[in-house]
Scaffold this motif. Sequence first.
Motif, PDB file in Angstrom:
ATOM      1  N   LEU A 382       0.753  -0.905   0.001  1.00  0.00           N
ATOM      2  CA  LEU A 382      -0.423   0.150   0.190  1.00  0.00           C
ATOM      3  C   LEU A 382       1.200   1.256   0.234  1.00  0.00           C
ATOM      4  CD1 LEU A 382      -2.698   0.974   0.293  1.00  0.00           C
ATOM      5  CD2 LEU A 382      -2.695   0.985   2.779  1.00  0.00           C
ATOM      6  N   ARG A 416      -7.885   5.252   3.039  1.00  0.00           N
ATOM      7  CA  ARG A 416      -6.257   3.862   3.041  1.00  0.00           C
ATOM      8  C   ARG A 416      -6.792   3.126   4.420  1.00  0.00           C
ATOM      9  NH1 ARG A 416      -0.324   4.053   3.338  1.00  0.00           N
ATOM     10  NH2 ARG A 416      -0.089   3.023   4.774  1.00  0.00           N
ATOM     11  N   PHE A 419      -8.390  -0.674   2.613  1.00  0.00           N
ATOM     12  CA  PHE A 419      -7.931  -1.089   2.564  1.00  0.00           C
ATOM     13  C   PHE A 419      -7.067  -2.111   3.422  1.00  0.00           C
ATOM     14  CE2 PHE A 419      -6.535   2.125  -1.211  1.00  0.00           C
ATOM     15  CZ  PHE A 419      -7.159   1.583  -2.383  1.00  0.00           C
TER      16      PHE A 419
END
Length: 427
Positions: A382, A416, A419
């Motif tokens: 990521l 974020r 994810f």
Amino acid sequence: MPKLTPQDLCFPNLNGAGDWGIQGYQKRGGYAGLKELLTTPQAVHIQKLKDSALRGRGGAGFPTGMKWSFMPQPTPEKPLSKPSYLVCNADEGEPGTCKDRDILRYDPHTLVEGMVVGCYVLNAKVGYIYVRGEYYDESSRLVQAIEEARKAGFVGKNILGTGVDVEIHVHLGAGAYICGEETALLESLEGKKGQPRLKPPFPAGFGLYGCPTTINNVETIAQVVPILKNPLEWWTRHGRPNNHGTKIFSISGSVNKPGNVEAPMSIPLRELIDDYCGGVIGGWENLQAVIPGGSSTPMLNAEQAGRVLMDFDALKAEGTGLGTAAVVVMNKQVDLLRVMTRISAFYKHESCGQCTPCREGVGWVYRLMERLSRGEGSLDELDQLQALTKKIEGRTICAFADGAMWPVQGTIKHFRGLFEERIRAGG
């Protein structure tokens, strides 16, 4: 903010309720005063466009009056050595955007009159309208509108006895998103592969066929005529300084009444969604995110969407942009990561392949997005995805790669956690 009256609108037939042909257009005031516009000195028109602060409606938001002033102007001592051209960008490939389509479909004479006046102001005798190939019905109406205007004496030789000659040609593209970039559009018009040119030279100096050329969006060119016909205050009373006038917003996604609406610039996004589109499906508290200006602009989270104004400067301050004003609303029932992965797939498919960072990098970003959105991979990947977008952004000939990276950056910035949840669940 009060809704616009019919007298405030640049596109009174945007909803298709009236006659799209020349008779309906003239009943709405079209072509009235055209002869006066074609006999007023060009410098007067350009100055009024500068004073109006009209900014390009195709995405970049560059001041139109300034852009038009870059074109060479003849003098008795030094006439123009090359022809000049006005090119209209009606390619409209940005996902979420469909405003130009409705202009061509329901009010094509606004563009025709805008092209005639624009060609006169820019000392061009020929204008080209580059239309997205899939817009066959819309381009057919546009061709009919041009022929109607020709029969009425508004297009062709010696328009209304003013000595002004303007010819307009319609060119259908072949469905390439990159041809929405102005220099790639010029390459395509010339019969070449649609790939962006290096700049400089800029089109105003070396454009179509190596001649001075100005390229503007459909909405921009169509708005020139009402700005020049009306008092300046008619336009500047809407919107904040440097963000004046009206704008067509294409609202889609999780709203009760999606569609194209013409509204004042600087309207609050929440008011635009609630008053013009019937609100978010499930209520405002059910809002997850909003893409404010087409797929290439970074998204806003719900808190930002509740307070931001819809204009160039306000959205820039929030780290995104007005773009084409294609507002995509996503409520909490939408799989946001799946949507953004699909957008990444679109940019992977549409890269022209000319620049290595874009040709290789956009596909790499898509593959990472696909894996991470499914919960595969690691948290380190990521971080790698975020770093990769920064290495691609700003390193190509045109802004395509930037527009492909910004949606991903916006997703990581605001979501974020989504994810991370999937990665942990998948692990």
